[in-house]
Scaffold this active site. Structure first.
Site, PDB file in Angstrom:
ATOM      1  N   GLY A   1     -11.889  33.273  79.184  1.00  0.00           N
ATOM      2  CA  GLY A   1     -10.768  33.244  80.130  1.00  0.00           C
ATOM      3  C   GLY A   1     -10.493  34.501  80.637  1.00  0.00           C
ATOM      4  O   GLY A   1     -11.083  35.439  79.880  1.00  0.00           O
TER       5      GLY A   1
ATOM      6  N   GLN B   1      -6.334  41.436  84.790  1.00  0.00           N
ATOM      7  CA  GLN B   1      -7.135  42.011  84.092  1.00  0.00           C
ATOM      8  C   GLN B   1      -8.393  42.584  84.803  1.00  0.00           C
ATOM      9  O   GLN B   1      -9.148  43.470  84.463  1.00  0.00           O
ATOM     10  CB  GLN B   1      -8.144  41.075  83.157  1.00  0.00           C
TER      11      GLN B   1
ATOM     12  N   CYS C   1      -9.027  39.435  73.021  1.00  0.00           N
ATOM     13  CA  CYS C   1      -8.765  39.737  74.513  1.00  0.00           C
ATOM     14  C   CYS C   1      -9.507  40.726  75.085  1.00  0.00           C
ATOM     15  O   CYS C   1      -9.693  41.687  74.548  1.00  0.00           O
ATOM     16  CB  CYS C   1      -7.376  39.964  74.890  1.00  0.00           C
ATOM     17  N   LEU C   2     -10.080  40.518  76.397  1.00  0.00           N
ATOM     18  CA  LEU C   2     -11.276  41.284  76.560  1.00  0.00           C
ATOM     19  C   LEU C   2     -10.617  42.689  77.431  1.00  0.00           C
ATOM     20  O   LEU C   2     -11.308  43.724  77.278  1.00  0.00           O
ATOM     21  CB  LEU C   2     -11.897  40.903  77.978  1.00  0.00           C
TER      22      LEU C   2
ATOM     23  N   HIS D   1      -2.921  31.917  76.675  1.00  0.00           N
ATOM     24  CA  HIS D   1      -3.125  33.204  76.745  1.00  0.00           C
ATOM     25  C   HIS D   1      -3.291  33.847  78.111  1.00  0.00           C
ATOM     26  O   HIS D   1      -2.748  34.919  78.316  1.00  0.00           O
ATOM     27  CB  HIS D   1      -4.566  33.681  75.712  1.00  0.00           C
ATOM     28  N   GLU D   2      -4.060  33.314  78.853  1.00  0.00           N
ATOM     29  CA  GLU D   2      -4.315  33.821  80.285  1.00  0.00           C
ATOM     30  C   GLU D   2      -3.101  33.760  81.037  1.00  0.00           C
ATOM     31  O   GLU D   2      -2.654  34.706  81.781  1.00  0.00           O
ATOM     32  CB  GLU D   2      -5.483  33.042  81.123  1.00  0.00           C
TER      33      GLU D   2
ATOM     34  N   HIS E   1      -1.066  37.028  80.612  1.00  0.00           N
ATOM     35  CA  HIS E   1      -1.288  38.008  81.549  1.00  0.00           C
ATOM     36  C   HIS E   1      -0.523  37.895  82.793  1.00  0.00           C
ATOM     37  O   HIS E   1      -0.359  39.130  83.442  1.00  0.00           O
ATOM     38  CB  HIS E   1      -2.770  38.181  81.913  1.00  0.00           C
TER      39      HIS E   1
HETATM   40 NI    NI Z   1      -6.604  38.196  77.574  1.00  0.00          NI
END
Ligand code: NI
Length: 175
Positions: A48, A53, A98-99, A140-141, A144
């Site tokens: 995701g 991000q 998370c990236l 989760h996304e 953000h």
């Molecule tokens: Ni994330």
């Protein structure tokens, strides 16, 4: 298509609340941006990615729970202005990464089933129920989009320990 650089926490764009995509922004440019986001997610690889991000403060996420080998895009969801319409009382615990917060795993309690409304790049409206892993990723996304990252979910002690570790790794990489 292009792979976009992914921001890492702490970063002001990651901490800010994303804004709604406006009517006049539903166009080819938005379609191209969604394709870039998907390409960036697959390349990472990740399941995701949210627009903040990659430094874009708008309510846009891409999700593919099929992990990185589903590069045909069969499980790919590209969501503009996503909104959770309903949440189950039942929850599910997931060890999330998370990236934008590399090297950190946080166990988070999420709603197990959610109903989501979103729009495509043409402005077409969709509504669907999601379960388990897919529901976890979407929640989760969507965190953000309100400026919340995994690092905001840990204790102050763990947060400062993490930030020290990351700055040390960055110093080492620079040498
Ligand atoms: Ni994330």
């Amino acid at each position: 298509m292009a792979i976009l650089p992914i921001l890492e926490a702490p970063h002001p764009v990651l901490a800010a609340k994303a804004r709604t995509v406006r009517e006049e922004e539903f166009n080819d440019k938005l379609e191209a941006f969604l394709a870039d986001m998907a390409e960036t997610m697959y390349a990472a690889p990740g399941v995701g990615l949210a627009a903040p991000q990659v430094g874009d403060g708008r309510r846009i996420i891409v999700v593919d729970s099929g992990v990185a080998d589903a590069e045909d895009g069969s499980g790919l969801l590209k969501m503009v202005n996503p909104k959770i319409l309903a949440r189950s009382e039942a929850t599910i615990e997931w060890d999330e990464t998370c990236l934008s917060v590399p090297e950190l795993t946080v166990t988070v309690d999420r709603h197990r089933h959610i109903t989501v409304e979103w729009f495509s790049h043409t402005g077409e409206r969709f509504e669907q129920e999601f379960h388990d892993f897919e529901a976890v990723i979407i929640q989760h996304e969507m965190d953000h989009l309100i400026g919340t990252v995994l690092l905001d979910r840990v204790s102050r002690f763990r947060r400062s320990r993490y930030l020290k570790k990351v700055s040390k790794l960055k110093r080492q990489a620079a040498h």
